[in-house]
Write a protein that holds these residues in place. Structure first.
Motif, PDB file in Angstrom:
ATOM      1  N   ILE A 187      -1.345  -2.564  -2.248  1.00 34.65           N
ATOM      2  CA  ILE A 187      -1.706  -2.653  -0.834  1.00 34.65           C
ATOM      3  C   ILE A 187      -2.686  -1.538  -0.476  1.00 34.65           C
ATOM      4  CG2 ILE A 187      -0.801  -2.762   1.508  1.00 34.65           C
ATOM      5  CD1 ILE A 187       0.500  -4.856   0.009  1.00 34.65           C
ATOM      6  N   LYS A 219       5.748   7.808   6.751  1.00 34.19           N
ATOM      7  CA  LYS A 219       6.776   7.265   5.859  1.00 34.19           C
ATOM      8  C   LYS A 219       6.122   6.638   4.626  1.00 34.19           C
ATOM      9  CE  LYS A 219      11.422   6.164   6.655  1.00 34.19           C
ATOM     10  NZ  LYS A 219      12.436   5.996   7.715  1.00 34.19           N
ATOM     11  N   LYS A 250       4.694   5.175  -3.971  1.00 34.72           N
ATOM     12  CA  LYS A 250       4.799   4.759  -2.567  1.00 34.72           C
ATOM     13  C   LYS A 250       3.968   5.695  -1.699  1.00 34.72           C
ATOM     14  CE  LYS A 250       9.244   5.312  -2.376  1.00 34.72           C
ATOM     15  NZ  LYS A 250      10.615   5.344  -1.820  1.00 34.72           N
ATOM     16  N   GLU A 282      -6.083  -2.559  -1.462  1.00 28.72           N
ATOM     17  CA  GLU A 282      -6.678  -3.472  -0.486  1.00 28.72           C
ATOM     18  C   GLU A 282      -7.142  -2.742   0.771  1.00 28.72           C
ATOM     19  OE1 GLU A 282      -4.016  -6.593   0.508  1.00 28.72           O
ATOM     20  OE2 GLU A 282      -3.807  -7.315  -1.538  1.00 28.72           O
ATOM     21  N   GLU A 307      -5.287   7.183   5.003  1.00 25.22           N
ATOM     22  CA  GLU A 307      -6.405   7.801   5.720  1.00 25.22           C
ATOM     23  C   GLU A 307      -6.975   8.964   4.927  1.00 25.22           C
ATOM     24  OE1 GLU A 307      -5.192   8.692   9.684  1.00 25.22           O
ATOM     25  OE2 GLU A 307      -4.627   6.612  10.115  1.00 25.22           O
ATOM     26  N   SER A 330       6.775   8.819  12.792  1.00 23.59           N
ATOM     27  CA  SER A 330       7.766   8.200  11.918  1.00 23.59           C
ATOM     28  C   SER A 330       7.175   7.086  11.062  1.00 23.59           C
ATOM     29  CB  SER A 330       8.930   7.708  12.764  1.00 23.59           C
ATOM     30  OG  SER A 330       9.142   6.343  12.630  1.00 23.59           O
ATOM     31  N   TYR A 331       6.241   6.329  11.630  1.00 24.11           N
ATOM     32  CA  TYR A 331       5.622   5.276  10.842  1.00 24.11           C
ATOM     33  C   TYR A 331       4.504   5.826   9.978  1.00 24.11           C
ATOM     34  CZ  TYR A 331       8.032   2.358  14.251  1.00 24.11           C
ATOM     35  OH  TYR A 331       8.980   1.781  15.038  1.00 24.11           O
ATOM     36  N   LYS A 332       3.715   6.663  10.558  1.00 23.53           N
ATOM     37  CA  LYS A 332       2.500   7.129   9.880  1.00 23.53           C
ATOM     38  C   LYS A 332       2.796   7.904   8.595  1.00 23.53           C
ATOM     39  CE  LYS A 332      -1.863   9.471  10.722  1.00 23.53           C
ATOM     40  NZ  LYS A 332      -2.781  10.002  11.742  1.00 23.53           N
ATOM     41  N   THR A 344       9.493   4.991  -6.364  1.00 22.63           N
ATOM     42  CA  THR A 344      10.717   4.187  -6.322  1.00 22.63           C
ATOM     43  C   THR A 344      11.572   4.605  -7.504  1.00 22.63           C
ATOM     44  OG1 THR A 344       9.894   2.455  -7.771  1.00 22.63           O
ATOM     45  CG2 THR A 344       9.376   2.242  -5.426  1.00 22.63           C
ATOM     46  N   PRO A 345      12.845   4.227  -7.506  1.00 23.55           N
ATOM     47  CA  PRO A 345      13.689   4.520  -8.663  1.00 23.55           C
ATOM     48  C   PRO A 345      13.045   4.028  -9.965  1.00 23.55           C
ATOM     49  CG  PRO A 345      15.023   3.680  -6.859  1.00 23.55           C
ATOM     50  CD  PRO A 345      13.595   3.554  -6.419  1.00 23.55           C
ATOM     51  N   VAL A 398       5.936   4.140   2.105  1.00 17.72           N
ATOM     52  CA  VAL A 398       6.511   2.806   1.908  1.00 17.72           C
ATOM     53  C   VAL A 398       5.525   1.787   1.359  1.00 17.72           C
ATOM     54  CG1 VAL A 398       8.215   3.105   3.739  1.00 17.72           C
ATOM     55  CG2 VAL A 398       5.964   2.169   4.284  1.00 17.72           C
ATOM     56  N   ILE A 399       4.308   2.217   1.055  1.00 19.80           N
ATOM     57  CA  ILE A 399       3.265   1.256   0.699  1.00 19.80           C
ATOM     58  C   ILE A 399       2.931   1.361  -0.782  1.00 19.80           C
ATOM     59  CG2 ILE A 399       0.971   0.431   1.303  1.00 19.80           C
ATOM     60  CD1 ILE A 399       1.206   1.892   3.938  1.00 19.80           C
ATOM     61  N   THR A 400       2.976   0.261  -1.477  1.00 19.93           N
ATOM     62  CA  THR A 400       2.701   0.281  -2.915  1.00 19.93           C
ATOM     63  C   THR A 400       1.192   0.311  -3.176  1.00 19.93           C
ATOM     64  OG1 THR A 400       2.951  -2.116  -2.896  1.00 19.93           O
ATOM     65  CG2 THR A 400       4.832  -0.840  -3.631  1.00 19.93           C
ATOM     66  N   PHE A 450       0.774   5.638   5.590  1.00 15.79           N
ATOM     67  CA  PHE A 450      -0.491   5.384   6.281  1.00 15.79           C
ATOM     68  C   PHE A 450      -1.345   6.649   6.312  1.00 15.79           C
ATOM     69  CE2 PHE A 450       1.830   1.770   8.237  1.00 15.79           C
ATOM     70  CZ  PHE A 450       0.916   0.772   7.970  1.00 15.79           C
TER      71      PHE A 450
END
Lengths: 108, 108
Positions: free
Chosen positions: B17, B10, B49, B20, B56, B6-8, B43-44, B12-14, B52
């Motif tokens: 980031i 999703k 986005k 970096e 990788e 669920s985290y890996k 995004t709208p 959500v990272i712009t 993780f």
DNA sequence: CGTGTAAGGAATTCTGACACG
DNA sequence: CGTGTAAGGAATTCTGACACG
């Protein structure tokens, strides 16, 4: 045992995404930070960065606020929980020390 | 068995980031998308986005490019891997079907 | 107390293009 | 082919403040 939280705790999500994911307003999210309930990191430019754990925490916070709990009470609860977690960790470490003392160093 | 990623996965990272975290330039990250190696959501407002898993993948891609592999070759490899994964999933499903047929429905 | 909002500015991101090789 | 860069614009985020209650 040191990497499984690598995604959940990494602060990489900007406030707009957090807004979408939590349904909270940016105003609310920033206010909870002002009240020391949440601690985002910052980009060099000053933008806030949150983790998935932060998002879950924010949803817990929002639920409590809806129930009429005030921010300082929530902070107190959180400090209590944090203290408990630390003590649990300490106990675990002491037991491990006992085991090592009785049965020798197993770690290396 | 349906939530641990669920985290890996999703998105959500712009891109800042991602820059970096991967050490790649935004130019590179966008180019690999243009070459169909990576598929961020938007995004709208139109900002990319990433997940993780994407990060990788980007690091794998960058490594191959450094080794002189061209983007279209990387894409071919990825399509091959994808096909293999799908076939493995299919085989698994068929075996499950055999089991159900012989020993009855265990799922409900 | 917790939240909305308008204000002004700064950081972030976007696309299409030119450049190099 | 893969990447850097300058350009102009749009979306995003920031802070401090006023408002309501």
């Amino acid at each position: 045992m040191s990497n499984e939280a690598s995604y959940k705790d990494k602060k990489v999500i900007t406030i707009g995404i957090v807004r979408e994911l939590t349904g909270l307003s940016e105003r609310q999210i920033r206010y909870y930070e002002e009240r020391k309930l949440i601690f985002p990191e910052r980009t060099p430019g000053g933008s806030r960065k949150y983790s998935f754990a932060d998002i879950e925490l924010l949803m817990d916070i929002a639920e409590k606020i809806e129930d009429g709990v005030q921010t300082f009470e929530i902070r107190q609860e959180m400090m209590k929980d944090k203290k408990k977690a630390e003590q649990a960790k300490l106990r675990k470490k002491m037991i491990q020390g006992q085991l090592n003392a009785q049965f020798g160093i197993r770690k290396a």
